[in-house]
Design a protein around this motif. Sequence first.
Motif, PDB file in Angstrom:
ATOM      1  N   GLY A   6      12.138  10.868  23.403  1.00  0.00           N
ATOM      2  CA  GLY A   6      11.527  11.930  24.204  1.00  0.00           C
ATOM      3  C   GLY A   6      12.379  13.170  24.229  1.00  0.00           C
ATOM      4  O   GLY A   6      13.502  13.195  23.726  1.00  0.00           O
ATOM      5  N   CYS A  28       7.116   6.266  22.753  1.00  0.00           N
ATOM      6  CA  CYS A  28       8.416   6.950  22.645  1.00  0.00           C
ATOM      7  C   CYS A  28       9.448   6.224  23.493  1.00  0.00           C
ATOM      8  O   CYS A  28      10.471   6.803  23.872  1.00  0.00           O
ATOM      9  CB  CYS A  28       8.291   8.401  23.089  1.00  0.00           C
ATOM     10  N   ARG A  34       3.790   6.483  26.526  1.00  0.00           N
ATOM     11  CA  ARG A  34       3.326   7.787  26.029  1.00  0.00           C
ATOM     12  C   ARG A  34       4.173   8.932  26.557  1.00  0.00           C
ATOM     13  O   ARG A  34       4.569   8.960  27.714  1.00  0.00           O
ATOM     14  CB  ARG A  34       1.856   7.983  26.394  1.00  0.00           C
ATOM     15  N   LEU A  35       4.406   9.892  25.683  1.00  0.00           N
ATOM     16  CA  LEU A  35       5.265  11.037  25.992  1.00  0.00           C
ATOM     17  C   LEU A  35       4.425  12.253  26.332  1.00  0.00           C
ATOM     18  O   LEU A  35       3.423  12.527  25.695  1.00  0.00           O
ATOM     19  CB  LEU A  35       6.156  11.355  24.784  1.00  0.00           C
ATOM     20  N   ASN A  39       8.476  10.072  32.158  1.00  0.00           N
ATOM     21  CA  ASN A  39       8.288  10.636  30.820  1.00  0.00           C
ATOM     22  C   ASN A  39       9.431  10.213  29.901  1.00  0.00           C
ATOM     23  O   ASN A  39      10.562  10.634  30.125  1.00  0.00           O
ATOM     24  CB  ASN A  39       8.199  12.159  30.894  1.00  0.00           C
ATOM     25  N   PRO A  40       9.135   9.358  28.893  1.00  0.00           N
ATOM     26  CA  PRO A  40       7.877   8.703  28.593  1.00  0.00           C
ATOM     27  C   PRO A  40       7.374   7.864  29.769  1.00  0.00           C
ATOM     28  O   PRO A  40       8.174   7.368  30.543  1.00  0.00           O
ATOM     29  CB  PRO A  40       8.210   7.804  27.398  1.00  0.00           C
TER      30      PRO A  40
END
Length: 359
Positions: free
Chosen positions: A194, A296, A164-165, A157-158
Motif C-alpha cells: 500500500g 495489497c 483492498r487498497l 487501508n488496505p
Amino acid sequence: MPSTDHQRFWSPVVRTLTPYVPGEQPRIDGLIKLNTNEHPLGPAPGVLAAIRDAADDSLRLYPDPDARALKEALAQLHGLQPAQVFVGNGSDEVLAHAFFGLLDHGRPVLFPDVTYSFYPVYCGLYGLTAQRIPLDDRFGVRIDDYRRDNGGIVLANPNAPTGRLLALAQIERLLESNPDSVVLIDEAYVDFGGESAVGLIGRFPQLLVVRTFSKSRSLAGLRVGYAMGHPGLIEALERVKNCFNSYPLDRLAIAAAVASVQDTGWFERSCAAVIAEREAMSARLHALGFEVLPSCANFVFARHPAHEGAALQAALRERRILVRHFKAPRIDPFLRITVGTPEHGRALDEALRAILAPG
Ligand SMILES: *Cc1c(COP(=O)(O)O)cnc(C)c1O
C-alpha cells in the motif's frame, strides 16, 4: 457462560458489551496456521538479540513511560518529530485510545460495513454511535459516501478482511472535504503493497495514521503498535494513556521494537517474500475456480462459486489447515487466508484440490 447469579456483580456497561472474538490460537502442534495474519517468517535476528540483551537485572525497574527511544526511532523512520508519534501495547490499544480520546463527539463514527470487526467493539465499549457505510459491489470504498456529518471516520487501508487498497489520492480528497473531525487510517497491512498516508500528516491536522509491528514486522507476540499525527492529536492519546496504564510497553518490547526499526534489510526482504507468495497463492486459488479479490495485504479474500465459506473452512481444518471465516452479511461466502511460506501454499493447494475434487 457465567451464571446470571455471578452477573449481578457486573457493572451495567459490562452487561451490554459485545467483545471482539480473535482468531483461534490452537494448542495443537503441526497445524498450518493461516487464520490470524501473522508473518510466516520469524522476526529479524537482531530483534531476538536485543531482547536477550535487555533481559537483565534492569527488569526490576519500570520501563521508560514515554518509550522515548522507540518514538525517536519511529519518528526518524517516517520523517516526523517524536511529538508526532504515540506508542502502545499493540495497535488495538492505540485504536482503543483513539476511539475514546478523538472520536467521541456525540456524532456517529463512520466506517465501512465490511472492515476490521474491532471498530464496532470499541464503539460499544465507549458508547459511541457507529454508522456503517456500505462498500461497493467489489468491496471498494466510495469516498463520496463519507461526506456527511460525523464524529470521526475510520478506514483500514488496505482494508481487512478484503485486502483492498484505497488510493492515496482518495484519502487526500476525503481529508480535504472533512476538516472538522478526525480521519483515522489504520495501516496494519500497508507494508505489503500500500501507499502510506503518513506523508499527508503535515498538511492535515485531523489525520491520524495507526500502524502495528504485528504483521509486517513479524512481532504479533510482542504487542507493539503506534500512531502518527499532529502533536495535538498525539497529546490526546497521551492523556488517555496516562489515565489508563503508564507503562504499556515493557523494557523488552521497547528494545526489540527499536531493533526492528533499525533492521531495514530483513524487513524489506521478508515483506517481499510475502508479496511474492501472495501472488503465487492468488494465481493457484484462481486456477481452482476461486474468485480472489486483488489484495495489497498479507492475506487474500476468496470465495468459491460452488462451495460455502464455512464448509470449506471446516474441510481445511480437518486437513490441519486453519483459515478465517466470518459469519457476517456479504462476506459469509468468503475465506480469509493468510499468506504463509511457499510450503504452506503448496499444502493449501493440495488440500483444496482434494476437497474440491468431484465425488
Ligand atoms: C491485526 C490488526 C490490528 C491489530 O494489530 P495489533 O497491533 O496486533 O493489536 C489492527 N488493525 C487491523 C486492521 C488489523 O488487521
